[in-house]
Design an enzyme around this catalytic site. Structure first.
Site, PDB file in Angstrom:
ATOM      1  N   ASP A 115       0.790  -1.236   0.000  1.00  0.00           N
ATOM      2  CA  ASP A 115       0.000   0.000   0.000  1.00  0.00           C
ATOM      3  C   ASP A 115       0.815   1.276   0.000  1.00  0.00           C
ATOM      4  OD1 ASP A 115      -2.662  -1.108   0.054  1.00  0.00           O
ATOM      5  OD2 ASP A 115      -2.223  -1.775   2.087  1.00  0.00           O
ATOM      6  N   ASP A 180      -6.987  -4.125  -5.218  1.00  0.00           N
ATOM      7  CA  ASP A 180      -6.579  -2.817  -4.698  1.00  0.00           C
ATOM      8  C   ASP A 180      -5.182  -2.420  -5.172  1.00  0.00           C
ATOM      9  OD1 ASP A 180      -8.198  -4.549  -3.083  1.00  0.00           O
ATOM     10  OD2 ASP A 180      -8.184  -3.097  -1.458  1.00  0.00           O
TER      11      ASP A 180
END
Length: 415
Positions: A115, A180
Site C-alpha cells: 500500500d 486494490d
C-alpha cells in the site's frame, strides 16, 4: 426549411447536454467543499501536534479511529488537505497538508505490504503539484524501490499481503494479490519518469497484465484476491476477503479496477488497458443491482441467488443492505478520467455516470452537511463487512476520492 444533418444534430445535442451539466457545477462542487471545511478544521484541532495517528474512521461511540504510520490509509488525510488547498487556495490548508505529508517521510522504506502507493503518492504526489521541494521526488523514488521489493518476476505481480490464512482459515494464501494493488502502480510510472529507469514501468505493466488475466471474469467482474504459488507462478485460488462470496463482485474492488486500469492506460496508451477499464466500468454502471441513486451496495451480488458466502452472513442485522459510498467516490473519479480518453457517446456515458454518482454523494443522504459527525465528509461507507468492521461509517479514503472526483469534474468543465 433546411434539414440539419444527423452528425451535426448529434453534436449540437451533446454540446447542450454538457453545457447544462457544467452549468450546475457550483451546485454540488462548492457545496461539498464548503461542507468539508468546518469538519476538517475540527479534525485538525483534534489532531493538533499529533503526527503519528492518522484519522481513518469513527467507532460506534463516535470516537475517531486512527491508524498508525505503517497502515495503508495514512496518505489520504494529507491528500484531502491538499485538495482543500487546491480548491480554496487558502494557505491554512497548505500548511496543514505540508505538515501531515512530511510526517510520512519514514514510510518510504516500508516494505511490509503493497500500500505504499496509497500512502506516499496520495500525499507526496499531491504535494509536488504545489511545492518545489527537491527531496520529495527522492522520497517517492525510494518509495517505489520499496514497493518493487515485493515484486516477483516468477509471478509477474507485486505481492499485496504477506503469507496468511484465507478468510475462515479455508486455505493458506501463499502469495496473495488483491485488486486494490492496481492503485499503487501510478507511483511506479512516476518513478520511471523521474529516474529514467524503465524497470518501474515494466513492473507496473506486468502487474497490470497479470491482474487483467487472472482477476477478471468473462463479464469483467472482478475477484478480490488471487493467490499464486510463489515458486511456479501458478494460480492456486481465486477468493475474497471483503466481499460477499468468492464468486461475487465486491463493489470497491470493481471501483479500484476502473480507476487503476484507466491510470495504466493514461501512462501506456495501450488499448488493452482502456478496453479493460471500459468493460469494468460498464459492469459497474449497468449492473441490475445498482440502486437508483447509483451508490452501490457493498457487494453487487449480496443476497442474490447463486451466491453463497462461506461466513455467517446475517442480513437481519441491517435495516437495509449497507451501501459503500467509498466505492462510488473511487468509481466516479475513475470514470471522469476515463471519459477524457473517449469521444461521443462513450465519453458522455461515463461522464454522465460519474456526475450522477457525485450528485448523489453531495446530497443530504451522503454528505455530512448537518455534521452528524464532527470530522468526516461522506457518510455510509463500508470497510470490511465480513469481518464486522467499519459498517455504515465515514472513511477517510471515501472523502479523499470524492474530493478528487469533484476537482476532476471541475477541470473537465473548464475545458
Amino acid at each position: 426549411m433546411t434539414r440539419i444533418k444527423k452528425p451535426i444534430f448529434f453534436c449540437m445535442l451533446l454540446l447542450v447536454s454538457w453545457s447544462i451539466a457544467f452549468g450546475q457545477k457550483t451546485d454540488f462542487v462548492t457545496k461539498s467543499f464548503e461542507a468539508a471545511a468546518p469538519l476538517y478544521q475540527n479534525l485538525l484541532a483534534k489532531t493538533k501536534g499529533n503526527f503519528t495517528d492518522y484519522p481513518h474512521s469513527l467507532y460506534e461511540n463516535g470516537d475517531i479511529k486512527y491508524l498508525q504510520i505503517d497502515e495503508w490509509t495514512g496518505g489520504f488525510w494529507p491528500g484531502s488537505l491538499w485538495y482543500m488547498y487546491e480548491f480554496t487556495q487558502d494557505e491554512k490548508w497548505k500548511a496543514a497538508a505540508l505538515a501531515w505529508t512530511n510526517s510520512l517521510e519514514s514510510n518510504q522504506y516500508n516494505t511490509a505490504h503493497h500500500d505504499i502507493g496509497f500512502m506516499m503518492y496520495c500525499s507526496y504526489g499531491n504535494a509536488l503539484r504545489f511545492v518545489k521541494d527537491e527531496k520529495y521526488p527522492k522520497i517517492l523514488l525510494q518509495s517505489a524501490k520499496s514497493l518493487c521489493q515485493r515484486y516477483s518476476p516468477v509471478v509477474g505481480s507485486i505481492q499485496s499481503w504477506n503469507k496468511r490464512k484465507s478468510k475462515g482459515d479455508i486455505n493458506t494464501w501463499e502469495y496473495p494479490v488483491i485488486m486494490d494493488n492496481m492503485m499503487n502502480l501510478e507511483l511506479l510510472f512516476y518513478a520511471s519518469k523521474i529516474s529514467g529507469d524503465t524497470i518501474y514501468k515494466h513492473i507496473a505493466i506486468k502487474h497490470a497484465e497479470q491482474t487483467m488475466k487472472n482477476h477478471l471474469r468473462k463479464d469483467y467482474s472482478s475477484y478480490h484476491v488471487v493467490n499464486y504459488d510463489p515458486k511456479t507462478g501458478k494460480v492456486l485460488h481465486k477468493q475474497t476477503l471483503q466481499g460477499f462470496s468468492d464468486e461475487s463482485t465486491w463493489a470497491r474492488g470493481q471501483a479500484w479496477g476502473i480507476y487503476g486500469f484507466t491510470t495504466v492506460y493514461r501512462e501506456t496508451k495501450d488499448a488493452r488497458f482502456l478496453k479493460t477499464a471500459m468493460k469494468m466500468a460498464d459492469y459497474f454502471i449497468n449492473h441490475p443491482n445498482l440502486p437508483a441513486d447509483k451508490i452501490p451496495y457493498w457487494d453487487f451480488n449480496v443476497g442474490q441467488p447463486g451466491f453463497k458466502p462461506d461466513w455467517d452472513y446475517q442480513p437481519a442485522k441491517f435495516k437495509e443492505t449497507p451501501r459503500d459510498a467509498s466505492a462510488a467516490a473511487i468509481a466516479s473519479a475513475g470514470l471522469l478520467e476515463l471519459s477524457t480518453f473517449l469521444k461521443g457517446k462513450e465519453k458522455q456515458k461515463y461522464f454522465n455516470a460519474a456526475v450522477a454518482m457525485l450528485k448523489s454523494l453531495s446530497s443530504k443522504q451522503y454528505l455530512n452537511v448537518d455534521q452528524q459527525n464532527p470530522y468526516f465528509l461522506l457518510k455510509h461507507s463500508t470497510g470490511n463487512l465480513p469481518s464486522g468492521r467499519e459498517i455504515d461509517v465515514p472513511l477517510i479514503y471515501a472523502d479523499y476520492y470524492f474530493l478528487e472526483a469533484l476537482l476532476r469534474y471541475q477541470k473537465i468543465a473548464k475545458l
